[in-house]
Design an enzyme around this catalytic site. Sequence first.
Site, short mmCIF file in Angstrom:
data_model
loop_
_atom_site.label_atom_id
_atom_site.label_comp_id
_atom_site.label_asym_id
_atom_site.label_seq_id
_atom_site.Cartn_x
_atom_site.Cartn_y
_atom_site.Cartn_z
N GLU A 279 3.56 -11.71 -22.26
CA GLU A 279 2.74 -12.82 -22.02
C GLU A 279 1.53 -12.24 -20.96
O GLU A 279 0.54 -13.14 -20.78
CB GLU A 279 3.85 -13.65 -21.18
CG GLU A 279 3.61 -15.13 -21.78
CD GLU A 279 4.80 -16.11 -21.32
OE1 GLU A 279 5.32 -16.76 -22.08
OE2 GLU A 279 5.32 -15.96 -19.96
N HIS A 300 20.85 3.60 -35.59
CA HIS A 300 21.43 3.67 -36.76
C HIS A 300 20.82 2.55 -37.75
O HIS A 300 21.20 2.08 -38.88
CB HIS A 300 22.86 3.57 -36.97
CG HIS A 300 23.61 4.49 -36.20
ND1 HIS A 300 24.20 5.60 -36.74
CD2 HIS A 300 23.60 4.73 -35.07
CE1 HIS A 300 24.78 6.65 -36.08
NE2 HIS A 300 24.57 5.95 -34.90
N LYS A 414 3.17 -25.83 -28.39
CA LYS A 414 3.60 -26.95 -27.53
C LYS A 414 2.74 -28.24 -27.93
O LYS A 414 3.16 -29.31 -28.41
CB LYS A 414 3.39 -27.01 -26.06
CG LYS A 414 4.35 -26.00 -25.40
CD LYS A 414 4.27 -26.04 -23.99
CE LYS A 414 5.11 -25.05 -23.20
NZ LYS A 414 4.63 -24.68 -21.95
O1 PA5 Z 1 6.26 -17.41 -18.10
C1 PA5 Z 1 6.12 -18.71 -18.02
O2 PA5 Z 1 5.42 -19.02 -17.43
C2 PA5 Z 1 6.70 -19.53 -18.99
O3 PA5 Z 1 7.89 -18.71 -19.71
C3 PA5 Z 1 7.74 -20.44 -18.30
O4 PA5 Z 1 8.50 -19.98 -17.28
C4 PA5 Z 1 8.48 -21.34 -19.29
O5 PA5 Z 1 7.68 -21.89 -20.39
C5 PA5 Z 1 9.36 -22.54 -18.54
O6 PA5 Z 1 8.44 -23.09 -17.81
P1 PA5 Z 1 9.12 -24.33 -16.78
O7 PA5 Z 1 9.46 -23.42 -15.70
O8 PA5 Z 1 7.71 -25.02 -16.11
O9 PA5 Z 1 9.70 -25.18 -17.53
#
Ligand code: PA5
Length: 424
Positions: A279, A300, A414
């Site tokens: 990310e 394996h 989303k």
């Molecule tokens: O790294 C990130 O920002 C995402 O993985 C969020 O943690 C994830 O989408 C969950 O978001 P939130 O904590 O707002 O529910």
Amino acid sequence: MKIGLDLTNLKGCVGEKDFQALLPRMTKTHEDLHSGSGKGAEFTGWLNLPSQTDKAFLAELRTLGEKVRKTSDCIISIGIGGSYIGIRAALDFLSREQKLPVYYAGHNLSAGYLQDLFAKLKNKRVAVLVISKSGTTTEPALAFRLVKQFMESKYSAAQLKQRIICITDEKKGALRAIANEQGYRTYPIADNIGGRFSVLAPVGLVPLAIAGIDVSSLVKGAQDAERELAQPGFATNLAWQYAASRYLLYQQKKSIEIMSFFYEEMDFIAEWWKQLFGESEGKEGQGIFPASANFTADLHSMGQLIQEGERNLFETFVVVKDTGHKLLVPKDKVNQDNFNCVAGKNLDWVNEQAYKATAMAHFEGGVPNMTITLPKFDAYTLGQLFYFYQKAVALTGYLMGVNPFNQPGVEAYKSKMFALLGRK
Ligand code: PA5
């Protein structure tokens, strides 16, 4: 640092000269991060977080943990991504320290999963943690609706106030509004810390303390890493060495990094690392693809491709020096399998030889590799490891020229899903 980094098997790809050539850019990168002049600086609250975590807060968490453990048989921890993976990674890594079972929810949209969970916990005393920074994420929001319904079938409104804890934004979001309205206890997530950088914030510390983990040692490990990794220079700064090695390998078209490990305790450390690195780097057409291999099982299955497939890979082994486990291989009178050569040896010693053999074979097969060495499966080591990775990915992100602290691409699915759900 108590953790180590061995770069021997990068020979021929990355060496001292390459580090020296990169020194001016690395120095600038480090300064940009520390001075707050780099991209996404408004999300670098994690950088000095360990040293800003005060003892009184840790003591409060210890007391909270003791209280919850007295009145509950288990916790349901609701969250996804950065509000889920780090907690699970820590609890798996420290499974021998854990005092209270933790079940997860809100990390998928599977009806069967939740139905099974409710059936399993029907007669248990349950506490609930709802973790969402935005407070608006679909998966945890829907899971919380269902978990709340389950809890309401067991407890009164007054009891629920004692059993539900929310970790969310200080002011905004639906979860904040629900918590305020219902009077649930809350812990805030700071604006300047993104989800995948939040495991050392209340997002991680509250559930871990409740589960019985020594969060003071976790934070101490991170504090020591913070102090040591604030010092620039290739000679001693392991985050510099790891970040620069990755970047230089990426320049040589090694576009996939495999985190390879040899212990079941590390499955979710790899998942956490994948999210953190994927990310943070994967944007603007760039990014090393983070993959993981659970050896020896994956030797394996994935072993063939790693040994002889396309040479676009590099590998980072994570090994634990003293696993603390002792299981000796018994001697067999007949020795049909011819393994009396290891009779009397700890099985983890055999595992260690598997690591050495694999690192050698992959290096000779054209997969440059590094090894991160961890002293033990303990909270102090884990605090160091979490911080080390956060620091390293910030540095490679900057070297690549991207903002390592945002995740604009996550929004694409989303918005399409909200359209399908008819949600405004
Ligand atoms: O790294 C990130 O920002 C995402 O993985 C969020 O943690 C994830 O989408 C969950 O978001 P939130 O904590 O707002 O529910």
